[in-house]
Design a protein around this motif. Structure first.
Motif, PDB file in Angstrom:
ATOM      1  N   PHE A 302       0.845  -1.189   0.000  1.00  0.00           N
ATOM      2  CA  PHE A 302       0.000   0.000   0.000  1.00  0.00           C
ATOM      3  C   PHE A 302       0.882   1.242   0.000  1.00  0.00           C
ATOM      4  CE2 PHE A 302      -3.643   2.332   2.377  1.00  0.00           C
ATOM      5  CZ  PHE A 302      -4.118   2.800   1.167  1.00  0.00           C
ATOM      6  N   ARG A 303       0.655   2.163  -0.969  1.00  0.00           N
ATOM      7  CA  ARG A 303       1.503   3.349  -1.096  1.00  0.00           C
ATOM      8  C   ARG A 303       0.659   4.614  -1.291  1.00  0.00           C
ATOM      9  NH1 ARG A 303       6.757   2.162  -1.657  1.00  0.00           N
ATOM     10  NH2 ARG A 303       7.241   4.267  -2.391  1.00  0.00           N
ATOM     11  N   ASN A 308       4.602   9.183  -3.175  1.00  0.00           N
ATOM     12  CA  ASN A 308       5.294   7.978  -3.620  1.00  0.00           C
ATOM     13  C   ASN A 308       6.034   7.332  -2.439  1.00  0.00           C
ATOM     14  OD1 ASN A 308       6.099   5.987  -5.394  1.00  0.00           O
ATOM     15  ND2 ASN A 308       7.981   7.065  -5.989  1.00  0.00           N
ATOM     16  N   ALA A 309       5.316   7.229  -1.324  1.00  0.00           N
ATOM     17  CA  ALA A 309       5.880   6.669  -0.094  1.00  0.00           C
ATOM     18  C   ALA A 309       4.968   5.548   0.402  1.00  0.00           C
ATOM     19  CB  ALA A 309       6.017   7.744   0.978  1.00  0.00           C
ATOM     20  N   ALA A 310       5.539   4.647   1.188  1.00  0.00           N
ATOM     21  CA  ALA A 310       4.768   3.530   1.722  1.00  0.00           C
ATOM     22  C   ALA A 310       3.750   4.014   2.740  1.00  0.00           C
ATOM     23  CB  ALA A 310       5.710   2.517   2.371  1.00  0.00           C
ATOM     24  N   TYR A 326      -3.398   3.275   8.634  1.00  0.00           N
ATOM     25  CA  TYR A 326      -2.209   3.342   7.781  1.00  0.00           C
ATOM     26  C   TYR A 326      -1.775   4.803   7.709  1.00  0.00           C
ATOM     27  CZ  TYR A 326      -3.234  -1.416   6.236  1.00  0.00           C
ATOM     28  OH  TYR A 326      -3.461  -2.759   6.201  1.00  0.00           O
ATOM     29  N   MET A 327      -0.480   5.032   7.864  1.00  0.00           N
ATOM     30  CA  MET A 327       0.062   6.394   7.847  1.00  0.00           C
ATOM     31  C   MET A 327       1.132   6.510   6.773  1.00  0.00           C
ATOM     32  SD  MET A 327       2.104   8.469  10.848  1.00  0.00           S
ATOM     33  CE  MET A 327       0.670   8.688  11.888  1.00  0.00           C
ATOM     34  N   CYS A 328       1.086   7.589   6.010  1.00  0.00           N
ATOM     35  CA  CYS A 328       2.101   7.838   4.986  1.00  0.00           C
ATOM     36  C   CYS A 328       3.475   7.958   5.651  1.00  0.00           C
ATOM     37  CB  CYS A 328       1.772   9.112   4.211  1.00  0.00           C
ATOM     38  SG  CYS A 328       3.030   9.552   2.997  1.00  0.00           S
ATOM     39  N   SER A 338       2.959  17.654   5.762  1.00  0.00           N
ATOM     40  CA  SER A 338       3.760  17.322   4.578  1.00  0.00           C
ATOM     41  C   SER A 338       3.024  16.449   3.575  1.00  0.00           C
ATOM     42  CB  SER A 338       5.048  16.610   5.006  1.00  0.00           C
ATOM     43  OG  SER A 338       4.754  15.380   5.663  1.00  0.00           O
ATOM     44  N   CYS A 339       1.853  15.912   3.938  1.00  0.00           N
ATOM     45  CA  CYS A 339       1.162  14.969   3.045  1.00  0.00           C
ATOM     46  C   CYS A 339      -0.345  15.154   3.163  1.00  0.00           C
ATOM     47  CB  CYS A 339       1.540  13.531   3.412  1.00  0.00           C
ATOM     48  SG  CYS A 339       0.577  12.269   2.542  1.00  0.00           S
ATOM     49  N   PRO A 340      -1.080  15.187   2.043  1.00  0.00           N
ATOM     50  CA  PRO A 340      -2.551  15.322   2.101  1.00  0.00           C
ATOM     51  C   PRO A 340      -3.249  14.045   2.568  1.00  0.00           C
ATOM     52  CG  PRO A 340      -1.836  15.069  -0.170  1.00  0.00           C
ATOM     53  CD  PRO A 340      -0.585  15.184   0.657  1.00  0.00           C
TER      54      PRO A 340
END
Length: 541
Positions: A302-303, A308-310, A326-328, A338-340
């Motif tokens: 899952f990414r 483009n991170a796990a 699940y967390m980016c 840093s991530c939406p």
């Protein structure tokens, strides 16, 4: 009678030097190598040899590998059919690796290109010539390995004497080219002190990094091969490196040993040790948590498409519920801003993706009646045997699924951020017991079992308890503690017992005298009761 026409041999001259020494001189080592090669080619003019004007030079590149721009350009021209012969000054200019050189020779033969070393005369067209070449190259590789060993020994000796052995200076220091030592950068040193004290207050790498970034601080800027590097925001990785760097207490680390360094310290040993204890305690808690996690259904496949991170599986407890999510991975390093995508509820996400798979895949194992019969571990194995990767884009809510046996990418317009499903705890703990109390009680239970039945040994008991022999030996040594300490651990309601980790008891057990054990025990408890007061003192100092 007409003369026989001589075939033209296009000769490419390859030159190399391992270091950048003398690069600005009018006549460099590469010029010397090329001049010698041109003279040799001129001597073979009657054989039709001509020197190509194109330069194939590598200045400051090792011969231990093939990652060299000049060599890559040479190989490309050979494949394009522009070269008939490769000329070098010595064999080791082309390569110092026997394996690499053999592959180069095979490539030359495939394109009908000959190889000549002007100072070592041999012909690669004959078996004797190839044998001679391999012998010469073996000595070249041996010489390279000897040089590497000497370099490592020299660096080791310098580190043990506390010298700076190269690389980019750490934040807080500058390199003085005259004294060849690290000197303190006053402005950066104040930032280092601020970082250490801020971590003691926050007790979190990510929180500390966010505080520093909000105030506009960045990592040290370096110039590397003419390019500017560094000057980036702080994150968990570079902050952890700073907080564990022994340079700041005037030490130098070589392997697992510490030596007195030539640089002046920036922070005190007490401040550094306080930070190390806080980091180690947090790391111990995280490792135990990850050991119990077991992984989610979509772990490793899952990414987050935006970063483009796990998407890393995790969980937390609150009241009577277990929150699985699940967390980016970018969020874990740089924070939620840093991530939406941030986090996604695991149960809702797993059920949704399973529904999507049932629509595009006819694997019988995914059918509901079959799926519910599998264990969590079996479900993870099935998922990884079917799915190559699952991407989720939180900006334009889309799921993209790639199967292992299907080249097509399937897309579904679904927002995984809507709705949350939580899994209740299987067991709710009403009273949390100190970990060292449970271990001590187990140690006494094992001791009683051995006394009641002398035929039982520790190995047998360890197998019953599903433990290894060394672990059960560690636990039973807790019975060697002072009776007063054991009584306090078992009977006391002191909340500080919840904070005492097992590894701290090992330092107390090194003392054979019960009185000294008590002194260390009381000092340990006092430390946990006064930790906030010591933090405040450090922050105001």
């Amino acid at each position: 009678m007409s003369k026989t026409e001589i075939k033209q041999v296009r000769c490419a001259i390859y030159t190399r030097k391992s270091t950048n020494e003398g690069v600005n001189e009018d006549f460099t080592s590469l010029d010397s190598q090329r001049e010698s090669a041109e003279n040799y080619i001129a001597s073979q003019k009657n054989q039709g040899w001509i020197a190509l004007a194109e330069s194939y030079n590598d200045y400051g590149f090792t011969g231990a590998n093939m990652e060299r721009p000049g060599l890559e350009k040479l190989l490309k021209d050979i494949k394009d059919g522009r070269i008939d012969c490769v000329v070098v000054y010595k064999v080791d200019r082309l390569s110092r690796s026997l394996l690499d050189f053999t592959s180069l020779l095979n490539m030359f033969e495939q394109h009908n290109v000959t190889f000549v070393s002007i100072t070592q005369h041999f012909n690669t067209n004959s078996s004797m010539g190839r044998l001679t070449l391999n012998i010469l190259l073996s000595f070249a590789q041996f010489e390279r390995e000897i040089i590497s060993e000497r370099t490592r020994d020299k660096i080791a000796g310098a580190r043990k004497r506390g010298k700076f052995t190269g690389g980019n200076p750490a934040l807080g220091y500058d390199y003085d080219f005259k004294s060849k030592k690290l000197t303190i950068n006053t402005k950066e040193a104040s930032l280092i002190i601020k970082i250490f004290k801020l971590y003691i207050k926050e007790r979190s790498l990510l929180s500390t990094a966010n505080k520093l970034n909000e105030q506009g601080y960045q990592t040290k800027i370096h110039v590397r091969k003419g390019k500017i590097a560094g000057g980036v925001p702080f994150n968990k990785l570079n902050l952890d490196y700073i907080l564990r760097n022994v340079l700041y207490i005037g030490k130098v680390k070589y392997k697992d040993e510490l030596f007195e360094g030539e640089q002046d310290p920036i922070i005190s040993d007490d401040l550094f040790n306080t930070v190390q204890e806080a980091l180690n305690e947090r790391r111990t808690v995280q490792r135990k948590k990850w050991a119990k996690t077991g992984g989610g259904l979509l772990s490793k496949i899952f990414r987050c498409e935006h970063c483009n991170a796990a998407m890393v599986y995790n969980y937390s407890y609150k009241k009577n519920y277990k929150y699985r999510y699940y967390m980016c991975h970018r969020v874990t390093k740089s924070g939620f801003d840093s991530c939406p995508t941030k986090t996604i509820a695991a149960q809702n996400c797993e059920n949704t993706i399973l529904d999507c798979l049932q629509k595009i895949c006819d694997d019988q194992r995914l059918k509901l009646e079959e799926w519910t019969a599998y264990t969590d571990e079996q479900k993870r194995e099935i998922m990884r045997s079917i799915v190559q990767v699952v991407y989720y884009d939180a900006v334009d809510p889309t799921i993209k699924i790639k199967l292992i046996k299907d080249p097509q990418t399937y897309q579904f317009k679904i927002n995984l951020k809507q709705g949350r499903v939580y899994r209740p705890r299987e067991e709710e703990k009403t009273n949390k017991q100190p970990h060292i109390r449970l271990l001590l009680l187990l140690a006494h239970q094992v001791q009683t079992m051995i006394k009641e039945d002398p035929t039982k040994d520790l190995k047998t008991i360890a197998s019953w308890l599903n433990m290894n022999y060394s672990r059960i030996c560690d636990i039973i040594t807790l019975t060697l503690l002072s009776p007063a300490i054991q009584e306090e651990i078992i009977c006391s309601d002191d909340e500080r017992l919840l904070k005492v980790p097992e590894y701290k008891m090992r330092t107390i057990l090194r003392e054979l005298h019960w009185g000294k054990q008590l002194e260390k025990w009381h000092a340990l408890l006092h430390k946990y009761s006064a930790v906030r007061a010591s933090d405040s003192a450090l922050l105001t100092s």
